[in-house]
Design a protein around this motif. Structure first.
Motif, PDB file in Angstrom:
ATOM      1  N   ARG A 284       0.824  -1.188   0.000  1.00 16.51           N
ATOM      2  CA  ARG A 284       0.000   0.000   0.000  1.00 16.51           C
ATOM      3  C   ARG A 284       0.872   1.257   0.000  1.00 16.51           C
ATOM      4  NH1 ARG A 284      -3.708  -2.737   2.426  1.00 16.51           N
ATOM      5  NH2 ARG A 284      -4.954  -2.849   0.549  1.00 16.51           N
ATOM      6  N   LEU A 285       1.902   1.228   0.832  1.00 15.74           N
ATOM      7  CA  LEU A 285       2.698   2.434   1.005  1.00 15.74           C
ATOM      8  C   LEU A 285       3.662   2.684  -0.144  1.00 15.74           C
ATOM      9  CD1 LEU A 285       3.319   2.240   4.832  1.00 15.74           C
ATOM     10  CD2 LEU A 285       1.901   3.882   3.594  1.00 15.74           C
ATOM     11  N   VAL A 286       3.914   1.690  -0.974  1.00 12.86           N
ATOM     12  CA  VAL A 286       4.751   1.976  -2.138  1.00 12.86           C
ATOM     13  C   VAL A 286       3.879   2.222  -3.359  1.00 12.86           C
ATOM     14  CG1 VAL A 286       6.752   0.735  -1.282  1.00 12.86           C
ATOM     15  CG2 VAL A 286       5.104  -0.444  -2.752  1.00 12.86           C
ATOM     16  N   GLY A 287       2.584   2.432  -3.109  1.00 14.80           N
ATOM     17  CA  GLY A 287       1.712   2.853  -4.186  1.00 14.80           C
ATOM     18  C   GLY A 287       1.215   1.736  -5.083  1.00 14.80           C
TER      19      GLY A 287
ATOM     20  N   ILE B 139       3.517   9.423  -4.337  1.00 14.74           N
ATOM     21  CA  ILE B 139       4.773   8.992  -4.965  1.00 14.74           C
ATOM     22  C   ILE B 139       4.936   9.705  -6.305  1.00 14.74           C
ATOM     23  CG2 ILE B 139       5.976   7.030  -5.984  1.00 14.74           C
ATOM     24  CD1 ILE B 139       4.575   5.300  -3.800  1.00 14.74           C
TER      25      ILE B 139
ATOM     26  N   LEU C 174       1.403   9.978   7.844  1.00 17.32           N
ATOM     27  CA  LEU C 174       0.659   9.046   6.994  1.00 17.32           C
ATOM     28  C   LEU C 174      -0.468   9.767   6.263  1.00 17.32           C
ATOM     29  CD1 LEU C 174       0.378   5.796   9.133  1.00 17.32           C
ATOM     30  CD2 LEU C 174       1.351   5.998   6.843  1.00 17.32           C
TER      31      LEU C 174
ATOM     32  N   SER D 271      -7.236   1.927   8.483  1.00 11.30           N
ATOM     33  CA  SER D 271      -6.083   1.271   7.900  1.00 11.30           C
ATOM     34  C   SER D 271      -5.362   2.235   7.002  1.00 11.30           C
ATOM     35  CB  SER D 271      -6.535   0.074   7.075  1.00 11.30           C
ATOM     36  OG  SER D 271      -7.235   0.536   5.953  1.00 11.30           O
ATOM     37  N   ILE D 272      -4.196   1.804   6.649  1.00 11.95           N
ATOM     38  CA  ILE D 272      -3.439   2.590   5.697  1.00 11.95           C
ATOM     39  C   ILE D 272      -4.193   2.550   4.376  1.00 11.95           C
ATOM     40  CG2 ILE D 272      -1.335   2.593   4.393  1.00 11.95           C
ATOM     41  CD1 ILE D 272       0.149   1.821   6.695  1.00 11.95           C
ATOM     42  N   ALA D 273      -4.480   3.676   3.817  1.00 11.39           N
ATOM     43  CA  ALA D 273      -5.199   3.835   2.550  1.00 11.39           C
ATOM     44  C   ALA D 273      -6.584   3.221   2.573  1.00 11.39           C
ATOM     45  CB  ALA D 273      -4.427   3.233   1.402  1.00 11.39           C
TER      46      ALA D 273
ATOM     47  N   PRO E  43      -1.130   6.919  -1.511  1.00 11.11           N
ATOM     48  CA  PRO E  43       0.315   6.739  -1.639  1.00 11.11           C
ATOM     49  C   PRO E  43       0.784   6.816  -3.082  1.00 11.11           C
ATOM     50  CG  PRO E  43      -0.564   5.183  -0.052  1.00 11.11           C
ATOM     51  CD  PRO E  43      -1.742   5.893  -0.667  1.00 11.11           C
ATOM     52  N   ALA E  44       0.001   6.225  -3.989  1.00 13.05           N
ATOM     53  CA  ALA E  44       0.424   6.234  -5.387  1.00 13.05           C
ATOM     54  C   ALA E  44       0.539   7.668  -5.886  1.00 13.05           C
ATOM     55  CB  ALA E  44      -0.562   5.448  -6.240  1.00 13.05           C
TER      56      ALA E  44
ATOM     57  N   PHE F 106       0.830  11.636   3.407  1.00 13.63           N
ATOM     58  CA  PHE F 106       1.280  10.712   2.363  1.00 13.63           C
ATOM     59  C   PHE F 106       0.103   9.975   1.703  1.00 13.63           C
ATOM     60  CE2 PHE F 106       3.316   6.654   1.009  1.00 13.63           C
ATOM     61  CZ  PHE F 106       4.251   7.192   0.140  1.00 13.63           C
ATOM     62  N   GLY F 107      -1.072  10.105   2.288  1.00 15.71           N
ATOM     63  CA  GLY F 107      -2.229   9.413   1.711  1.00 15.71           C
ATOM     64  C   GLY F 107      -2.385   8.007   2.238  1.00 15.71           C
ATOM     65  N   GLY F 108      -1.612   7.662   3.255  1.00 11.95           N
ATOM     66  CA  GLY F 108      -1.687   6.307   3.800  1.00 11.95           C
ATOM     67  C   GLY F 108      -2.756   6.158   4.852  1.00 11.95           C
ATOM     68  N   LEU F 109      -3.359   7.263   5.239  1.00  7.27           N
ATOM     69  CA  LEU F 109      -4.364   7.223   6.293  1.00  7.27           C
ATOM     70  C   LEU F 109      -5.382   8.299   5.924  1.00  7.27           C
ATOM     71  CD1 LEU F 109      -4.698   5.796   9.049  1.00  7.27           C
ATOM     72  CD2 LEU F 109      -3.574   7.756  10.083  1.00  7.27           C
TER      73      LEU F 109
END
Ligand SMILES: Nc1ncnc2c1ncn2[C@@H]1O[C@H](COP(=O)(O)OP(=O)(O)OP(=O)(O)O)[C@@H](O)[C@H]1O
Ligand SMILES: Nc1ncnc2c1ncn2[C@@H]1O[C@H](COP(=O)(O)OP(=O)(O)OP(=O)(O)O)[C@@H](O)[C@H]1O
Ligand SMILES: O[C@@H]1[C@@H](O)[C@H](O)OC[C@H]1O
Ligand SMILES: [Mg+2]
Ligand SMILES: [Mg+2]
Lengths: 339, 354, 497, 336
Positions: free
Chosen positions: A227-230, C326, C297, D334-336, C322-323, C300-303
């Motif tokens: 998820r975190l690397v897109g 990045i 987070l 959760s994350i994303a 995240p995408a 960064f879009g992770g949360l």
């Protein structure tokens, strides 16, 4: 915390000599030479040993027609196992494969039974498989239903739809070409095996050489990293379930050509056998580890064991008993190797 | 052309007394609520049998107020629950096709004890706790098949029994009756018994295993119905048996095996087990509710057919298989269906009282 | 009471303890100090029977002991409050406190009422207001820590070990904790106390043992030491040497690259603002649990954030993923290496390229050669110790794993790199290397955000420091304002509005 | 087991909720499964009552009660296995084995009832213990272990009998169809068993430890809780429940059959999850399972009364599973 990592064995490894993750690698770290080779390629060596021993104990085992028969029996399982591997790699499993197989097979008989229907048969079968895979994938990623329950539920729903559709029993026949593919051989090489090999090569390349395949391993290896690397882990996961569904549909069609007459239970037992084969072949239920060649070797081992049990003159029941023993032993073997 | 007479098992029955049941205690004024607890669908025989039953009910709308149908999906536990539910819904009579003969025995016996008459159809329970059993004589089928195989093999050879669903009464009865014949011939050996769940696919898988084990030592296949027979013939073909080399097979009702017998020159005996007994069950049920006397076993007649030249001293056919087969018909068609022309199981629908 | 002699314990790739000797007496509070990764927690786990030592011996009350399981150590009167919580999220607070020592009725059955009232009493004695009926998963981190402490007070323990218990609590809660510890000391309990807060050691402990890189450095009476001498023992050199010299502030203000405005994450972050500038290292400080990770987070879009916007180069972005982050040139080195940062079974090359798969694929297929070349370059320029690009990261040491992650993001971050606790659990060498990389990236014009719980690191590296407390940004320090006391003040100050 | 997916592996963060919740609120929140199941049951009863006055008779509802007991017995054991985060896929085969052995060995002879039943219960217990030992010693996931032992047991069953065997002595009939205080005996027994286990889980320390192990096995080991004993215990208990189920089924069917249990393997999981126990372990309980089992039987009964075809019954069953489990997912950020 709810997948394999949360279960006793994984926890055991936490408290034991370092976590499993920390030491387990595909390469079997720290091992070299013969032992390392044996450990890395154990599954193939085991398969070869099994074949050699079977050939010695029962010479008829190595007869051309017997081998041809075994290959024909293995092919549909092999096709399903390829898909199952994708799904297990992303920490899932797919119990709906057998229902997809039967439904695709039933669908194949609902046309006029000529080769002209082939595109329609294939199209409808794939639609069923991909649709089920999509439903599984969405339930699992968006609704967060556990793969076990999601695919169990779609398996049951699909069975109901199948019965409702056929009014209880399928009738009609499959296109002749499917017949040929499902039950004939070309100089001893079954056509269905050729289908399996083509699919194995294609999906083997997808998994082991393509960018998508890499995403599958990252998603299964560590979903949070993915998820975190897109990497669209959800999309990757959904795609894996669709691959599994699509391949199950193809396996169902191939198997429908096996007898030409289809019943409601084409593929019964494949849901567990395909998981068993994958596990024997070194695909870890905890995700991120395993390969297509390994999984196919697992399918081959199951097929050979079944055949050998009979040729050794043992009662059929030993097929199941030995299957059970092999799966536990194989899993224990991989566990040990990981430590 | 075919034999159309009364059941031969009745006519030829040598015993002086044939069992009859007095059903006056069940006599009732209509319109009736009749329940049908079906073991399950899943093969074409059962679908036609169900349709035949529905059709007969539709023809008796005057007497039948309601026909309630449940389907257990071949699950004993569910069928017991279904039967209880049908009783709860107040049926006047229950028709049951029992998934397996022993497991459903206690539940069905219980219904009888409550005073509700039970008519078994196609699959009975192990005990006699029912009013009557509508069937086509599994015993006769089993004996005829076995006798024919014995005579085809001149009393010597190896037989494989290819069963249907283990534990279902037709399968058990046919095998039991067949064994009574085989047991009289010391040189007949039963190599193996395998089950197919009445499925050609499973039948083929099971036979492949058996052929891998015994190969050419197999001299005859005692298949307990036509549903699984094609799987067996396929397995022989795939194992490299050429037309004319495949050992004799037995079959019933289904078109596919007949087509294959002709195409691959497989000696074959067909003894019918017509799904039309579904309709007969309704007729019998109405008799019971009318208080009429019914035989303890209601048998409907079976057709006997063999491939030309394969008749034996004891087995004289009514027709030859080449006369009976529907050459271009679908393989899973029931040639003994009795549903009349234009019947298509896929589109069949009838307005029975619900 | 408890003595350890010559204890060694290795993990694949790391020698966590080497010939360590240690003892703690009844009625003593013995501090265990040392840098991250020095081996403090590992020693704790050896004492508690979680790890079996490779070498060495242990005695309790003069009798040699060797635990086969944590249960045995526990039965012998050793209680540990682990650095990572040992709590059961689905069970209630009261149940957690008495788990394994259930309060029973006369029939021997669990007495839930008594469990509840005794737990309430215990918590009251600790001075915290926590509902004993709440499920632990509903509690804040600080409250969870207090529950952990309460657990220790239930039993008659001989040896009590606390592994950084104050990392997530502050102020009054800390005082209450020490009140308890002193009481226990009076009762003759042997206490081992691990903390990075040196002032606590000086205020409350009798002796201190310093570990460094898995070795025993020294054991002294606290009274014989002062702060500088202790640091010298722990670090083995002056802290300042670790950090590259700070660059002078530029004449013109550096251009703003990223602006986070009014970011909220339910329950964790409240309307936080944050500005990152090109070429600047911003330190984000605060107590663990302050919400720094969540803020990062969210950016960064992770949360998912419940409100707020992220403005990047003047353009406001709402739905960050995240995408997308990045693609916009943002990178995030997460705080949890194993849990979030790495696919442990995969090799260095795969982990480095993970965020830039597009660069190493052609027509949908991976160019393994290109990927290995990139990894080889990273290995060389960041001095990653490994067998080569094909080494599975699982077999590498923590510091080298961390460098793999940094290498991944250094490739793709064109604008912003966020590093969350980048040096946690890595050794000095790797630390210096990571500092160097951060500095180099900043020099190349990248906006660097470093989240760290280590004050020296924040002070040593940051051009600007932002401090959070309980989800709120409490202040910002620049230049000479950046010093430990000022940061601690902001980090513990009570939230205004 | 792979019960979770990449998406569910969330950052372990949760909101600080210092505020005390009301007792009732907390009680209900912890029992979403039970509450939802009861609501569903109420809805079904309402629909059924409107539909037919025969549906709402006590007789019918008691029948449903009786029909649920077989499933309830297996699911009782399954609940404990699932509470520890595991699963037992060998129950079906074990039921088959015990049912053929029970019927075959007793073969209608009442004198043999006691010794055979005792031996069979011991067998179930033993097989389960072996499962548990394999899980902890070989460190293999329970899904794999029990899939394997399940296959072995099925093979042994078929070595003993290919078709139906034996017969039940008359006293078995009383368990399967008899009445106790005017209620179906099997159902009364089931309720008693469930209540006992519920009390055990709540009031015996070992019961609480089962939850702890399922909640976080790693933490349980660090705490020195008897992790291994818990695992062996739950699988042994699961085996015992399967054996009990088999004996009950022998009473209900009057004989043993080699595929008797096949349907129960997957079916035994449904009432557990419908009743609100998380497949990931640590949360749930047996009362939810009991209600779940009743719900499933009631659903069948209602669909029968509604004249819904068996095909549609299957579809509805699948949808209920999906509905149930997606109601109880723990909402985690959760994350994303
Ligand atoms: N289970 C493990 N597997 C592999 N390496 C480990 C494991 N546990 C600890 N280590 C390593 O051993 C070394 C010592 O770690 P330990 O946790 O004891 O340090 P510490 O002094 O407690 O540090 P901190 O102050 O950060 O808590 C570190 O390099 C760490 O990465
Ligand atoms: N409620 C909780 N339950 C379990 N673990 C938690 C909880 N809250 C925080 N943690 C864990 O504790 C650690 C620190 O807490 P958290 O991440 O919330 O703080 P943070 O805001 O990142 O703090 P920091 O400011 O140190 O980055 C993290 O690893 C987090 O996963
Ligand atoms: O009686 C049998 C029936 O029950 C089965 O389903 O199909 C074949 C028949 O012979
Ligand atoms: Mg530590
Ligand atoms: Mg943090």
């Amino acid at each position: 915390m709810s997948e394999l990592a949360g279960t006793p064995h994984a926890a055991a490894s936490h408290t034991g000599a370092g976590s499993m993750d920390a030491t387990a690698t595909k390469a079997g770290p720290g091992r070299s030479g013969l032992a390392g080779f044996a450990s890395r390629h154990g599954i193939y060596l085991f398969l070869i040993a099994l074949i050699v021993v079977s050939g010695i104990v029962a010479p008829s085992f190595l007869r051309g027609d017997n081998i041809s028969n075994m290959l024909m029996q293995m092919a549909p399982l092999g096709i399903v196992v390829i898909g199952q591997t994708f799904v297990i790699l992303v920490r899932g499993l797919d119990l709906s494969v057998s229902s997809v197989m039967a439904t695709a097979a039933v669908a194949a008989t609902s046309f006029s039974g000529t080769n002209a229907d082939l595109p329609a048969v294939l199209g409808l079968g794939l639609a069923i498989g991909l649709g089920t895979g999509l439903a599984n994938g969405l339930l699992i990623t968006k609704r967060r239903v556990s793969p076990f329950l999601a695919t169990l539920a779609t398996m049951i729903v699909l069975q109901g739809i199948r019965f409702a559709w056929t009014q209880g029993a399928p009738s009609g026949s499959v296109p002749p070409l499917l017949r040929t593919v499902g039950s004939q051989a070309f100089y001893g090489v079954p056509y269905n095996l050729m289908v399996m090999v083509v699919l194995a090569v294609v999906f083997g390349l997808v998994l082991h050489a393509s960018t998508f395949g890499r995403k599958v391993y990252i998603t299964g290896g560590n979903p949070l990293t993915a998820r975190l690397v897109g990497i669209g882990a959800d999309r990757v996961t959904i795609a894996c379930y669709m691959i599994s569904g699509g391949l199950a549909a193809i396996a169902g069609l191939v198997l429908s050509g096996f007898v030409g007459i289809v019943d409601n239970w084409v593929g019964r037992g494949f849901e567990l056998d395909s998981i068993v084969a994958a596990v024997i072949g070194g695909v870890a239920l905890s995700g991120g580890r395993g390969s297509i060649p390994g999984a196919l070797a697992g399918a081959a081992i199951l097929t050979v064991v079944f055949n050998a049990v009979l040729l050794f003159g043992l009662p059929v029941q030993f097929q199941i008993i030995i299957k059970g023993a092999v799966i536990i032993l194989a899993a224990a073997f991989y566990m040990r190797r990981a430590h | 052309d075919w034999y159309k007479g009364a059941p031969r098992t009745f006519l030829f029955n040598p015993s002086a007394d044939v069992c009859f049941k007095d059903t006056s205690q069940y006599k009732k004024a209509g319109p009736y609520t009749i329940g049908f607890s079906n073991a399950g669908l899943g093969d074409s025989w059962r679908v036609v049998a169900l349709h035949s039953l529905e059709k007969a009910a539709a023809e008796h709308k005057d007497k039948i107020g309601k026909l309630l149908i449940t389907d257990a999906g071949h699950d004993d536990a569910k069928q017991i629950a279904d039967i209880q539910d049908l009783v709860s819904r107040g049926v006047d009579l229950l028709i049951v096709s029992a998934n397996t003969e022993k497991a459903l025995d206690p539940a069905v016996s219980r219904v009888m004890k409550q005073g509700i008459p039970v008519v078994m159809v196609d699959r009975r329970i192990a005990s006699d706790n029912f009013v009557t059993f509508v069937t086509a004589s599994d015993n006769m089928e089993g004996r005829l098949w076995a006798q024919w195989l014995v005579e085809k093999l001149n009393g010597k050879g190896n037989i494989v029994i290819l069963g249907g669903q283990a534990g279902s009464s037709p399968n058990e009865a046919r095998v039991r009756a067949g064994m009574q014949v085989f047991d009289q011939y010391p040189n007949i050996k039963i190599l193996d018994t395998v089950y197919s769940d009445w499925s050609p696919v499973k039948g083929k898988q099971a036979m492949q295993a058996v052929i891998a084990k015994y190969g050419k030592d197999i001299n005859g296949v005692f298949s307990t119905h036509g549903l699984q027979t094609p799987g067996s013939i396929e397995a022989f073909l795939e194992a490299g048996f050429k037309p004319g080399e495949i050992p004799p097979h037995t079959t019933a009702d289904v078109n596919g095996p007949l087509q294959m017998a002709l195409k691959y020159k497989v000696p074959m005996l067909e003894v019918g087990y017509p799904p039309a007994m579904g309709g007969q069950a309704i007729e019998t049920a109405l008799k019971v509710l009318d208080g009429a006397k019914v035989p303890c076993i209601t048998e409907i007649n079976s057709q006997i057919a063999v491939t030309r030249g394969d008749e034996t001293p004891s087995i004289r056919p009514d027709v030859y298989i080449d006369e009976m087969v529907v050459k271009d018909g679908p393989a899973d068609m029931l040639v003994t269906g009795g549903m009349g022309p234009g019947y298509d199981p896929k589109t069949f629908s009838v307005d029975y009282p619900k | 009471m408890l003595t350890l002699t010559g204890i060694s314990k290795g993990f694949p790739g790391v020698q966590a303890l080497q010939g360590v000797s240690f003892d703690v007496a009844a009625g003593e509070i013995h501090a265990l100090a040392g840098e991250n990764g020095a081996g403090k927690s590992t020693l704790t786990k050896v004492i508690a029977g979680v790890y079996r030592p490779d070498e060495g011996a242990m005695t309790l009350d003069g009798k040699p002991v060797a635990w086969a399981s944590p249960g045995e150590a526990k039965a012998a009167g050793i209680h540990v409050i682990y650095q990572e919580f040992v709590l059961f999220p689905h069970l209630t607070v009261a149940e957690n406190i008495f788990l394994g020592h259930e309060r029973r009725s006369r029939l021997g059955l669990v007495d839930h009422r008594r469990t509840r009232t005794e737990a309430a009493a215990l918590l009251l004695r600790l001075g915290v207001d926590i509902d004993p009926e709440a499920r632990v998963s509903e509690l804040s981190v600080a409250d969870q820590q207090m529950v952990e402490i309460a657990k220790a007070l239930v039993h008659d323990v001989k040896v009590l070990i606390l592994d950084e218990p104050t990392a997530v609590i502050s102020g009054r809660e800390v005082d209450l904790l020490f009140e308890r510890l002193h009481a226990l000391r009076r009762q003759g309990v042997a206490i081992v106390y691990i903390s990075h807060r040196l002032e606590e050691i000086f205020a409350h402990c009798d002796r201190v043992t310093v570990l460094k890189d898995g070795r025993h450095v020294a054991t002294r009476r606290v009274a014989e030491l002062d702060r500088d001498r202790l640091i010298a023992l722990m670090v083995g050199r002056d802290m300042r040497e670790l950090f590259p010299p700070k660059r002078p502030a530029p004449a013109a203000p550096r251009p703003v690259v990223l602006e986070a405005r009014g970011i909220s994450v339910p329950g964790r972050v409240r309307r936080a603002d944050l500005t990152l500038r090109a070429g600047e290292i911003t330190g984000l400080s605060g107590m663990v649990g302050a919400g720094r990770t969540e803020l990062a987070l969210a950016i960064f879009g992770g949360l998912a954030m419940s409100e707020g916007t992220v403005v990047i180069d003047g353009t406001a972005r709402h739905a960050m993923t995240p995408a997308r982050a990045i693609a916009l040139g943002i990178g995030l080195v997460t705080e949890d290496r194993k849990g979030q940062g790495l696919a442990m079974l995969m090799d260095v090359a795969a982990n480095v390229s993970a965020s830039s798969l597009g660069d190493v694929s052609r027509g949908g297929f991976l160019d393994r050669g290109a990927e290995r070349a990139i990894a080889a370059e990273a290995i060389a320029s960041y001095q990653i110790a490994c067998r080569g690009p094909d080494t599975p990261v699982a077999v590498m040491s923590g510091g080298n794993q961390q460098k793999v992650i940094v290498a991944r993001w250094a490739r793709t971050c064109r604008r912003v790199l966020i590093l969350d606790e980048p040096t946690r659990g890595v050794d000095v060498g790797a630390k210096m290397e990571i500092y160097r990389i951060m500095q180099a990236l900043a020099e190349a014009g990248i906006a660097v955000l470093m989240i760290s719980s280590e004050l020296p690191e924040i002070v040593g590296m940051s051009d600007r420091v932002v401090v959070m407390r309980e989800g709120i940004v409490t202040g910002e320090l620049v230049g000479d304002e950046i010093e430990e006391t000022a940061i601690v003040g902001l980090a513990t100050q009570h939230a205004a509005a | 087991m792979p019960t979770s997916t990449p998406t569910t592996s969330a950052l372990p963060v949760s909101a600080p909720a210092r505020g005390r919740r009301s007792r009732l609120g907390r009680f209900l929140a912890a029992r979403t499964g039970i509450v939802t199941s009861l609501l569903l049951i109420a809805a079904m009863l309402a629909v059924g009552a409107v539909l037919s006055d025969r549906f709402r008779t006590a007789g019918n509802l008691l029948n449903v009660f009786e029909q649920s007991s077989g499933l309830a017995f297996v699911s009782l054991g399954q609940t404990l296995a699932i509470l520890t985060g595991g699963i037992d896929l060998s129950v079906g085969s074990l039921i088959s084995l015990v049912s053929v052995l029970t019927a075959g060995l007793i073969d209608g002879d009442s004198a043999r009832t006691l010794p055979v039943v005792a031996a069979m219960l011991a067998l179930g217990l033993g097989v389960g213990a072996v499962n548990g030992l394999a899980v902890i010693r070989l460190r293999i996931h329970p899904l794999i272990v029990t899939l394997g032992t399940g296959a072995i047991l099925q093979g042994i069953t078929l070595l003993y009998a290919l078709g139906p065997v034996g017969s039940a002595p008359p006293e078995f009939d009383a368990i399967a169809y008899g009445k106790l205080f005017g209620l179906p005996a099997s159902a009364v027994l089931a309720v008693v068993a469930f209540v006992l286990v519920a009390l055990f889980l709540r009031y015996v320390p070992f019961g609480r430890q089962i939850y702890a192990v399922g909640d976080d096995a790693h933490a349980a080991r660090l705490m020195g809780l008897p992790h291994d004993r818990v695992i062996v215990f739950v699988y042994a208990f699961c085996g015992l429940c399967a054996a009990l189920t088999a004996i009950y089924l022998v009473g209900r069917f009057g004989s043993g059959q080699p595929y008797q249990g096949a349907n129960y393997t997957l079916a035994s999981i449904t009432p557990v999850v419908v009743g609100g126990t998380l497949l990931s372990g640590g949360r749930g309980g047996v009362i939810g399972t009991l209600i779940g089992a009743y719900l499933i039987s009631l659903l069948n009964n209602l669909l029968n009364f509604m004249d819904v075809s068996s095909h549609v019954q299957l579809i509805v069953q699948g949808l209920i599973i999906i509905l149930a489990v997606s109601v109880y997912i723990e909402r985690r950020r959760s994350i994303a």
